[in-house]
Design a protein around this motif. Structure first.
Motif, short mmCIF file in Angstrom:
data_model
loop_
_atom_site.label_atom_id
_atom_site.label_comp_id
_atom_site.label_asym_id
_atom_site.label_seq_id
_atom_site.Cartn_x
_atom_site.Cartn_y
_atom_site.Cartn_z
N SER A 238 1.34 -1.51 -0.04
CA SER A 238 -0.31 0.06 -0.10
C SER A 238 0.71 0.91 -0.10
O SER A 238 1.96 1.39 0.33
N GLY A 239 0.65 2.31 -0.39
CA GLY A 239 1.37 3.76 -0.15
C GLY A 239 0.83 4.46 0.50
O GLY A 239 1.46 5.33 1.14
N ARG A 240 0.07 3.99 1.09
CA ARG A 240 -1.20 4.54 2.69
C ARG A 240 -0.85 3.47 3.62
O ARG A 240 -1.87 2.57 4.25
N LYS A 241 0.13 3.64 4.21
CA LYS A 241 0.04 2.51 5.80
C LYS A 241 -0.91 2.54 6.36
O LYS A 241 -1.13 1.28 6.70
N GLU A 242 -1.33 4.17 6.61
CA GLU A 242 -2.06 4.56 8.09
C GLU A 242 -3.19 3.66 7.85
O GLU A 242 -4.06 3.18 8.47
N GLU A 243 -3.68 3.63 6.70
CA GLU A 243 -5.30 2.59 6.23
C GLU A 243 -4.94 1.54 6.47
O GLU A 243 -6.01 0.60 6.75
N VAL A 244 -3.80 1.04 6.15
CA VAL A 244 -3.44 -0.83 6.71
C VAL A 244 -3.65 -1.09 8.29
O VAL A 244 -4.32 -1.28 8.83
N VAL A 245 -2.95 -0.36 9.21
CA VAL A 245 -2.86 -0.14 10.50
C VAL A 245 -4.01 -0.01 10.99
O VAL A 245 -4.29 0.41 11.97
N GLU A 246 -4.94 0.86 10.17
CA GLU A 246 -6.66 1.33 10.80
C GLU A 246 -7.22 -0.28 10.97
O GLU A 246 -7.82 -0.72 11.47
N LYS A 247 -6.90 -1.05 9.84
CA LYS A 247 -8.03 -2.22 9.91
C LYS A 247 -7.17 -3.31 10.92
O LYS A 247 -7.50 -4.62 11.04
N ILE A 248 -5.74 -3.76 10.50
CA ILE A 248 -5.19 -4.45 10.98
C ILE A 248 -3.52 -3.87 11.55
O ILE A 248 -2.41 -3.31 11.78
N THR A 249 -3.87 -3.95 13.22
CA THR A 249 -3.24 -3.85 13.76
C THR A 249 -1.31 -4.12 14.04
O THR A 249 -1.19 -5.27 13.80
#
Length: 186
Positions: A84-95
């Motif tokens: 992903s180009g936006r890690k924050e969107e991943v971290v919102e879903k998967i810690t």
């Protein structure tokens, strides 16, 4: 003939080609999917040896593909690199830390990609084996069977919660004992 399959799921042809070009020479075939639905169908039909999954995809998001893959042991044990180009969107879903897959932030270089693949392969081996008789493979069902299966799953989940609550209570008791011991020594 290729013995290994690498599936690259990304809506950008440029990214798919870039990943393909960065992979080392080897005895494998690169499969490509341009959306989540196509990617998930290829995961189920081809059972690749490695999945490179973009998090933001049309038709079915990478998050949805990830969740579907996690439902079946045979699929979730496939090494996975989430991109992903936006890690924050991943971290919102998967810690974090990401226990069973590797994450790579776009744009990335060849060295980063190879490290992420090695990491994903190591992490894929950490998946706990399913308990005997509890391998989940979705079967076509009618509503009656579906309701019955959901009821069975609910009972199973309640048993797991009760077991975990017992473990939590035991840990609390042990913590109280340790604190009491420390107070006596202070």
């Amino acid at each position: 003939m290729s013995t290994h399959k690498i599936l690259v799921i990304d809506d950008s042809k440029v990214i798919r080609m870039r990943v393909k070009d960065m992979l080392p020479e080897g005895n494998f075939k690169v499969l490509e999917a341009k959306d989540g639905v196509e990617g998930y169908n290829l995961i189920r039909s081809e059972k690749p040896n490695l999945i490179m999954l973009d998090f933001l995809l049309p038709k079915m998001s990478g998050w949805d593909v990830y969740q579907e893959v996690q439902k079946e042991y045979d699929l979730k044990k496939i090494p996975l690199v989430l991109m992903s180009g936006r890690k924050e969107e991943v971290v919102e879903k998967i810690t974090e830390p990401f226990e069973y897959f590797s994450f790579i932030e776009k744009p990335f270089e060849k060295k980063q990609l190879l490290e992420a693949i090695k990491d994903a392969m190591a992490k894929a081996r950490k998946h706990p084996k399913p308990k005997e008789g509890k391998v989940s493979t979705p079967q076509p069902t009618d509503n009656l069977n579906d309701t019955s299966a959901m009821a069975q799953e609910l009972v199973s989940l309640r048993e797991q919660v009760n077991t975990m609550q017992g473990e939590i209570d035991l840990l609390k008791k042990q913590l109280r004992q340790v604190l009491g011991f420390l107070r006596q020594k202070a």
